[in-house]
Design a protein around this motif. Structure first.
Motif, PDB file in Angstrom:
ATOM      1  N   MET A   1      34.230  -1.491  16.489  1.00 16.75           N
ATOM      2  CA  MET A   1      33.785  -2.725  16.171  1.00 16.75           C
ATOM      3  C   MET A   1      32.207  -2.829  16.297  1.00 16.75           C
ATOM      4  O   MET A   1      31.562  -2.277  17.300  1.00 16.75           O
ATOM      5  CB  MET A   1      34.520  -3.766  16.940  1.00 16.75           C
ATOM      6  N   LEU A   2      31.679  -3.386  15.345  1.00 17.64           N
ATOM      7  CA  LEU A   2      30.242  -3.613  15.238  1.00 17.64           C
ATOM      8  C   LEU A   2      29.807  -4.398  16.356  1.00 17.64           C
ATOM      9  O   LEU A   2      28.481  -4.239  16.759  1.00 17.64           O
ATOM     10  CB  LEU A   2      29.882  -4.265  13.894  1.00 17.64           C
ATOM     11  N   PHE A   3      30.463  -5.413  16.902  1.00 20.71           N
ATOM     12  CA  PHE A   3      30.187  -6.433  18.004  1.00 20.71           C
ATOM     13  C   PHE A   3      31.043  -6.683  18.856  1.00 20.71           C
ATOM     14  O   PHE A   3      32.520  -6.454  18.425  1.00 20.71           O
ATOM     15  CB  PHE A   3      29.621  -7.659  17.197  1.00 20.71           C
ATOM     16  N   GLN A   4      31.083  -7.250  20.053  1.00 19.33           N
ATOM     17  CA  GLN A   4      31.784  -7.728  20.937  1.00 19.33           C
ATOM     18  C   GLN A   4      32.291  -9.216  20.251  1.00 19.33           C
ATOM     19  O   GLN A   4      31.167 -10.215  19.985  1.00 19.33           O
ATOM     20  CB  GLN A   4      31.460  -7.993  22.296  1.00 19.33           C
ATOM     21  N   SER A   5      33.520  -9.581  19.842  1.00 16.17           N
ATOM     22  CA  SER A   5      34.019 -10.574  19.198  1.00 16.17           C
ATOM     23  C   SER A   5      33.992 -11.908  20.064  1.00 16.17           C
ATOM     24  O   SER A   5      34.320 -11.927  21.420  1.00 16.17           O
ATOM     25  CB  SER A   5      35.439 -10.474  18.632  1.00 16.17           C
ATOM     26  N   LEU A 124      27.398  -1.360   7.116  1.00 17.45           N
ATOM     27  CA  LEU A 124      27.857  -0.462   6.465  1.00 17.45           C
ATOM     28  C   LEU A 124      27.962   0.814   7.194  1.00 17.45           C
ATOM     29  O   LEU A 124      28.333   1.956   6.763  1.00 17.45           O
ATOM     30  CB  LEU A 124      27.057  -0.337   5.144  1.00 17.45           C
ATOM     31  N   LEU A 125      27.634   0.708   8.502  1.00 16.55           N
ATOM     32  CA  LEU A 125      27.397   2.017   9.376  1.00 16.55           C
ATOM     33  C   LEU A 125      28.902   2.772   9.348  1.00 16.55           C
ATOM     34  O   LEU A 125      28.597   3.845   9.475  1.00 16.55           O
ATOM     35  CB  LEU A 125      26.997   1.887  10.819  1.00 16.55           C
ATOM     36  N   ALA A 126      29.830   2.239   9.373  1.00 18.37           N
ATOM     37  CA  ALA A 126      31.081   2.875   9.620  1.00 18.37           C
ATOM     38  C   ALA A 126      31.991   2.544   8.309  1.00 18.37           C
ATOM     39  O   ALA A 126      33.294   2.913   8.372  1.00 18.37           O
ATOM     40  CB  ALA A 126      32.071   2.486  10.768  1.00 18.37           C
ATOM     41  N   GLY A 127      31.362   2.152   7.076  1.00 21.03           N
ATOM     42  CA  GLY A 127      32.135   2.230   5.938  1.00 21.03           C
ATOM     43  C   GLY A 127      32.614   0.862   5.697  1.00 21.03           C
ATOM     44  O   GLY A 127      32.337  -0.100   6.422  1.00 21.03           O
ATOM     45  N   ILE A 128      32.931   0.860   4.332  1.00 17.82           N
ATOM     46  CA  ILE A 128      33.357  -0.684   3.753  1.00 17.82           C
ATOM     47  C   ILE A 128      34.644  -1.277   4.362  1.00 17.82           C
ATOM     48  O   ILE A 128      34.613  -2.482   4.841  1.00 17.82           O
ATOM     49  CB  ILE A 128      33.616  -0.413   2.378  1.00 17.82           C
ATOM     50  N   ASP A 129      35.640  -0.272   4.864  1.00 19.31           N
ATOM     51  CA  ASP A 129      36.718  -0.783   5.687  1.00 19.31           C
ATOM     52  C   ASP A 129      36.543  -1.477   6.795  1.00 19.31           C
ATOM     53  O   ASP A 129      36.692  -2.793   7.210  1.00 19.31           O
ATOM     54  CB  ASP A 129      37.704   0.232   5.948  1.00 19.31           C
ATOM     55  N   ALA A 134      35.297  -6.282  10.200  1.00 20.11           N
ATOM     56  CA  ALA A 134      34.413  -6.964  11.143  1.00 20.11           C
ATOM     57  C   ALA A 134      34.289  -8.567  10.585  1.00 20.11           C
ATOM     58  O   ALA A 134      34.119  -9.374  11.472  1.00 20.11           O
ATOM     59  CB  ALA A 134      32.831  -6.392  11.318  1.00 20.11           C
ATOM     60  N   ASP A 135      34.510  -8.549   9.481  1.00 19.50           N
ATOM     61  CA  ASP A 135      34.227  -9.881   8.811  1.00 19.50           C
ATOM     62  C   ASP A 135      35.326 -10.723   9.240  1.00 19.50           C
ATOM     63  O   ASP A 135      35.213 -11.988   9.325  1.00 19.50           O
ATOM     64  CB  ASP A 135      34.545  -9.656   7.189  1.00 19.50           C
ATOM     65  N   ARG A 136      36.632 -10.378   9.599  1.00 21.64           N
ATOM     66  CA  ARG A 136      37.662 -11.290  10.061  1.00 21.64           C
ATOM     67  C   ARG A 136      37.358 -11.849  11.332  1.00 21.64           C
ATOM     68  O   ARG A 136      37.953 -12.805  12.024  1.00 21.64           O
ATOM     69  CB  ARG A 136      39.025 -10.508  10.248  1.00 21.64           C
ATOM     70  N   GLU A 137      36.401 -11.020  12.278  1.00 20.86           N
ATOM     71  CA  GLU A 137      36.120 -11.401  13.757  1.00 20.86           C
ATOM     72  C   GLU A 137      34.747 -12.234  13.600  1.00 20.86           C
ATOM     73  O   GLU A 137      34.617 -12.717  14.718  1.00 20.86           O
ATOM     74  CB  GLU A 137      35.862  -9.996  14.431  1.00 20.86           C
ATOM     75  N   VAL A 138      34.193 -12.730  12.526  1.00 15.68           N
ATOM     76  CA  VAL A 138      32.908 -13.432  12.718  1.00 15.68           C
ATOM     77  C   VAL A 138      33.294 -14.727  12.740  1.00 15.68           C
ATOM     78  O   VAL A 138      34.332 -15.436  12.270  1.00 15.68           O
ATOM     79  CB  VAL A 138      32.300 -13.440  11.274  1.00 15.68           C
ATOM     80  N   ALA A 139      32.731 -15.433  13.912  1.00 21.66           N
ATOM     81  CA  ALA A 139      33.395 -16.716  14.145  1.00 21.66           C
ATOM     82  C   ALA A 139      32.153 -17.893  13.693  1.00 21.66           C
ATOM     83  O   ALA A 139      30.831 -17.686  13.922  1.00 21.66           O
ATOM     84  CB  ALA A 139      33.208 -17.009  15.904  1.00 21.66           C
ATOM     85  N   VAL A 140      32.775 -18.865  13.080  1.00 23.84           N
ATOM     86  CA  VAL A 140      31.596 -19.762  12.514  1.00 23.84           C
ATOM     87  C   VAL A 140      31.491 -21.059  13.321  1.00 23.84           C
ATOM     88  O   VAL A 140      32.586 -21.769  13.544  1.00 23.84           O
ATOM     89  CB  VAL A 140      32.211 -20.047  11.023  1.00 23.84           C
ATOM     90  N   GLY A 141      30.448 -21.237  13.726  1.00 28.55           N
ATOM     91  CA  GLY A 141      30.056 -22.929  14.548  1.00 28.55           C
ATOM     92  C   GLY A 141      29.404 -23.666  13.423  1.00 28.55           C
ATOM     93  O   GLY A 141      28.221 -23.022  12.940  1.00 28.55           O
ATOM     94  N   LEU A 142      29.498 -24.858  13.963  1.00 26.36           N
ATOM     95  CA  LEU A 142      28.883 -25.893  13.212  1.00 26.36           C
ATOM     96  C   LEU A 142      28.010 -26.598  14.097  1.00 26.36           C
ATOM     97  O   LEU A 142      28.840 -27.249  14.939  1.00 26.36           O
ATOM     98  CB  LEU A 142      29.636 -26.665  12.256  1.00 26.36           C
TER      99      LEU A 142
END
Length: 247
Positions: A1-5, A124-129, A134-142
């Motif tokens: 994983m690119l980051f700690q979720s 893209l370091l680990a490829g498109i998949d 990682a996109d599914r783990e991005v948290a959106v705060g407002l």
């Protein structure tokens, strides 16, 4: 994983103690990580972070603690820059309407769920998949930090894809034209109620650890326990005062 979720913490019940960093110092970010906060916030709106220092700070921290990037603005370029650098979450400023909230969510997600552009060195370091995972783990705060945002908060909280609300107390006081604690407390309580009604954690910008402790006692899930500007300022003043007393 690119980051700690950040998402497991948002789904939990424990308070999330934050360290807020604005001075643009990568070593400061490394020191902060060693304190083991629930998350770091890098202030890209009012702070001194540049693209190189942002990338370096996230590189030093993101595998150990979740990194939240307070974006410079609610726009695709600002949000994409923060996420391409490897932030686990974006905190989008000055959200006042449902359209603002939808625009923020869209900018955080790749198609077909949003309009985020694919690319960036880290994603893209680990490829498109891996990028899409990682996109599914991005948290959106407002950030709710204006009178209009408070007035529309119930509808904002209902926008699909929002993961948490956060109250910017300083800008809210400016928007209200008053620092009356009773007035601001009513606004904050309304935002907190709206967040709870939609199952969202609610955070509060607090000036120090004592204020953060009170916020947690009042039911806020996220609060700022320390920020680098105040720590440095107070440290210098305290050291000089002590030296002059002993001289």
């Amino acid at each position: 994983m690119l980051f700690q979720s950040l998402k497991p913490g948002l789904r939990g019940t424990q308070p999330l103690d934050l360290i807020w960093l604005a001075l643009g110092s990568v070593p400061m970010a490394e020191f902060a990580v060693h304190a083991k906060p629930a998350a770091l916030v890098l202030d890209l709106q009012h702070g001194l972070w540049e693209r190189g220092t942002l990338e370096a700070a996230i590189g030093a921290a993101a595998q150990r603690v979740p990194v939240i990037a307070r974006c410079a603005e609610n726009g695709p370029a600002a949000i994409s820059q923060a996420l391409d650098a490897g932030a686990a979450s974006v905190l989008v400023p000055l959200v006042e309407t449902v359209d603002d909230a939808r625009r923020a969510v869209d900018a955080c997600r790749y198609p077909p769920h949003g309009r985020r552009s694919g690319g960036g060195v880290r994603p893209l370091l680990a490829g498109i998949d891996a990028m899409l995972m990682a996109d599914r783990e991005v948290a959106v705060g407002l950030l709710i930090e204006t009178v209009q945002g408070v007035e529309n908060v119930e509808a904002i909280a209902a926008v699909p894809g929002v993961d948490y609300l956060f109250i910017g107390t300083g800008d809210l006081a400016l928007s209200r034209g008053t620092h009356d604690p009773a007035v601001l407390e009513r606004d904050c309580e309304r935002v907190q109620r709206a967040a709870r009604a939609h199952g969202l954690p609610c955070g509060l910008f607090t000036a120090d650890a004592h204020a953060a402790h009170r916020a947690f006692a009042d039911g806020y899930r996220m609060a700022v326990c320390a920020n680098d500007i105040e720590l440095v300022r107070q440290g210098f003043h305290s050291a000089l005062a002590q030296a002059r007393e002993e001289a």
